[in-house]
Design a protein around this motif. Structure first.
Motif, PDB file in Angstrom:
ATOM      1  N   LYS A 120      84.961  17.643  58.298  1.00 35.82           N
ATOM      2  CA  LYS A 120      85.845  18.173  57.374  1.00 35.82           C
ATOM      3  C   LYS A 120      86.540  17.316  56.475  1.00 35.82           C
ATOM      4  O   LYS A 120      86.738  16.210  56.751  1.00 35.82           O
ATOM      5  CB  LYS A 120      86.851  19.164  57.849  1.00 35.82           C
ATOM      6  CG  LYS A 120      86.282  20.568  58.828  1.00 35.82           C
ATOM      7  CD  LYS A 120      87.566  21.416  59.037  1.00 35.82           C
ATOM      8  CE  LYS A 120      87.683  20.896  60.431  1.00 35.82           C
ATOM      9  NZ  LYS A 120      88.976  21.801  61.010  1.00 35.82           N
ATOM     10  N   VAL A 121      86.156  17.587  55.125  1.00 38.44           N
ATOM     11  CA  VAL A 121      86.744  16.671  53.947  1.00 38.44           C
ATOM     12  C   VAL A 121      87.576  17.654  53.191  1.00 38.44           C
ATOM     13  O   VAL A 121      87.434  19.000  52.722  1.00 38.44           O
ATOM     14  CB  VAL A 121      85.555  16.109  53.183  1.00 38.44           C
ATOM     15  CG1 VAL A 121      86.386  15.328  52.001  1.00 38.44           C
ATOM     16  CG2 VAL A 121      84.626  15.243  54.019  1.00 38.44           C
ATOM     17  N   GLU A 122      88.796  17.064  52.938  1.00 43.35           N
ATOM     18  CA  GLU A 122      89.849  18.106  52.293  1.00 43.35           C
ATOM     19  C   GLU A 122      90.027  17.221  50.788  1.00 43.35           C
ATOM     20  O   GLU A 122      90.193  16.004  50.769  1.00 43.35           O
ATOM     21  CB  GLU A 122      91.108  18.061  53.019  1.00 43.35           C
ATOM     22  CG  GLU A 122      92.201  18.786  52.164  1.00 43.35           C
ATOM     23  CD  GLU A 122      93.357  18.762  53.047  1.00 43.35           C
ATOM     24  OE1 GLU A 122      94.498  18.551  52.323  1.00 43.35           O
ATOM     25  OE2 GLU A 122      93.464  19.379  54.172  1.00 43.35           O
ATOM     26  N   TYR A 123      90.024  18.058  49.670  1.00 44.28           N
ATOM     27  CA  TYR A 123      90.523  17.491  48.412  1.00 44.28           C
ATOM     28  C   TYR A 123      91.659  18.279  48.010  1.00 44.28           C
ATOM     29  O   TYR A 123      91.697  19.552  48.184  1.00 44.28           O
ATOM     30  CB  TYR A 123      89.373  17.930  47.574  1.00 44.28           C
ATOM     31  CG  TYR A 123      88.002  17.033  47.672  1.00 44.28           C
ATOM     32  CD1 TYR A 123      87.782  15.662  47.881  1.00 44.28           C
ATOM     33  CD2 TYR A 123      86.996  17.906  48.306  1.00 44.28           C
ATOM     34  CE1 TYR A 123      86.520  15.321  48.044  1.00 44.28           C
ATOM     35  CE2 TYR A 123      85.755  17.480  48.343  1.00 44.28           C
ATOM     36  CZ  TYR A 123      85.498  15.977  48.573  1.00 44.28           C
ATOM     37  OH  TYR A 123      84.316  15.365  48.694  1.00 44.28           O
ATOM     38  N   CYS A 124      92.857  17.459  47.847  1.00 46.03           N
ATOM     39  CA  CYS A 124      94.117  18.028  47.561  1.00 46.03           C
ATOM     40  C   CYS A 124      94.698  17.360  46.492  1.00 46.03           C
ATOM     41  O   CYS A 124      94.457  16.294  45.943  1.00 46.03           O
ATOM     42  CB  CYS A 124      94.650  17.923  49.013  1.00 46.03           C
ATOM     43  SG  CYS A 124      95.264  16.089  49.414  1.00 46.03           S
ATOM     44  N   LYS A 125      95.843  18.273  46.329  1.00 43.60           N
ATOM     45  CA  LYS A 125      96.942  17.676  45.029  1.00 43.60           C
ATOM     46  C   LYS A 125      98.210  18.325  45.513  1.00 43.60           C
ATOM     47  O   LYS A 125      98.486  19.530  45.611  1.00 43.60           O
ATOM     48  CB  LYS A 125      96.371  18.344  43.769  1.00 43.60           C
ATOM     49  CG  LYS A 125      97.323  17.795  42.738  1.00 43.60           C
ATOM     50  CD  LYS A 125      97.041  18.352  41.415  1.00 43.60           C
ATOM     51  CE  LYS A 125      98.036  18.223  40.262  1.00 43.60           C
ATOM     52  NZ  LYS A 125      97.667  16.830  39.747  1.00 43.60           N
ATOM     53  N   VAL A 126      99.238  17.299  45.603  1.00 39.12           N
ATOM     54  CA  VAL A 126     100.497  17.598  45.874  1.00 39.12           C
ATOM     55  C   VAL A 126     101.238  18.023  44.394  1.00 39.12           C
ATOM     56  O   VAL A 126     101.085  17.167  43.483  1.00 39.12           O
ATOM     57  CB  VAL A 126     101.389  16.220  46.436  1.00 39.12           C
ATOM     58  CG1 VAL A 126     102.724  16.858  46.443  1.00 39.12           C
ATOM     59  CG2 VAL A 126     100.954  16.154  47.818  1.00 39.12           C
ATOM     60  N   LEU A 127     101.666  19.122  44.395  1.00 35.15           N
ATOM     61  CA  LEU A 127     102.047  19.574  42.970  1.00 35.15           C
ATOM     62  C   LEU A 127     103.356  19.158  42.434  1.00 35.15           C
ATOM     63  O   LEU A 127     104.224  19.021  43.410  1.00 35.15           O
ATOM     64  CB  LEU A 127     101.945  21.056  42.779  1.00 35.15           C
ATOM     65  CG  LEU A 127     100.627  21.543  42.977  1.00 35.15           C
ATOM     66  CD1 LEU A 127     100.636  23.205  43.044  1.00 35.15           C
ATOM     67  CD2 LEU A 127      99.463  21.211  42.139  1.00 35.15           C
TER      68      LEU A 127
END
Length: 134
Positions: free
Chosen positions: A127-134
């Motif tokens: 699994k690969v997660e692409y994320c952004k902390v807002l």
């Protein structure tokens, strides 16, 4: 192609998130950053100032298939990368023909201003997660 801007965290499935967090804090100098609960899953985030590394220690509910595996041995569940725009990243994932597990997931109550991520499965099943902390 997805454009990442850095590593955000590594998610590790564990049998007991609190005990694992204590180990990282007491034995390896990590700092507690946050604790999250969703659908019976507990996640404790710890951060190492010296290594610049964030770990997400994930404890699944007892009836979840991952819980039994984590009781035998903790294991890496996913690696998460920072992205500028999760919606654009989802479009890039689709264009690249990636196996999308979850589209843009928005968690407005996590971190100070929220958190968004896209989760895909790599060719090896990881699994690969692409994320952004807002």
């Amino acid at each position: 192609m997805v454009h990442t801007i850095g590593v955000n965290h590594i998610g590790i499935l564990v049998a007991d998130a609190e005990a694992s967090a204590r180990w990282y804090i007491e034995k390896s100098g990590f700092e507690h950053r946050a604790t999250s609960f969703a659908d019976g899953t507990k996640a404790v985030f710890v951060f190492s100032q010296s290594a610049g590394l964030m770990l997400e220690l994930i404890q699944r509910p007892d009836n979840h298939p991952d819980a039994a595996k984590a009781k035998l041995c903790a294991y890496i569940d996913h690696v998460a990368y920072d992205v500028e725009d999760p919606a654009e990243t989802l479009r890039e994932c689709r264009e690249a023909g990636m196996d999308i597990i979850e589209g843009v997931v928005d968690i407005p109550t996590f971190w100070d201003n929220g958190f968004q991520y896209v989760l895909v499965r790599g060719i090896g099943g990881e699994k690969v997660e692409y994320c952004k902390v807002l």
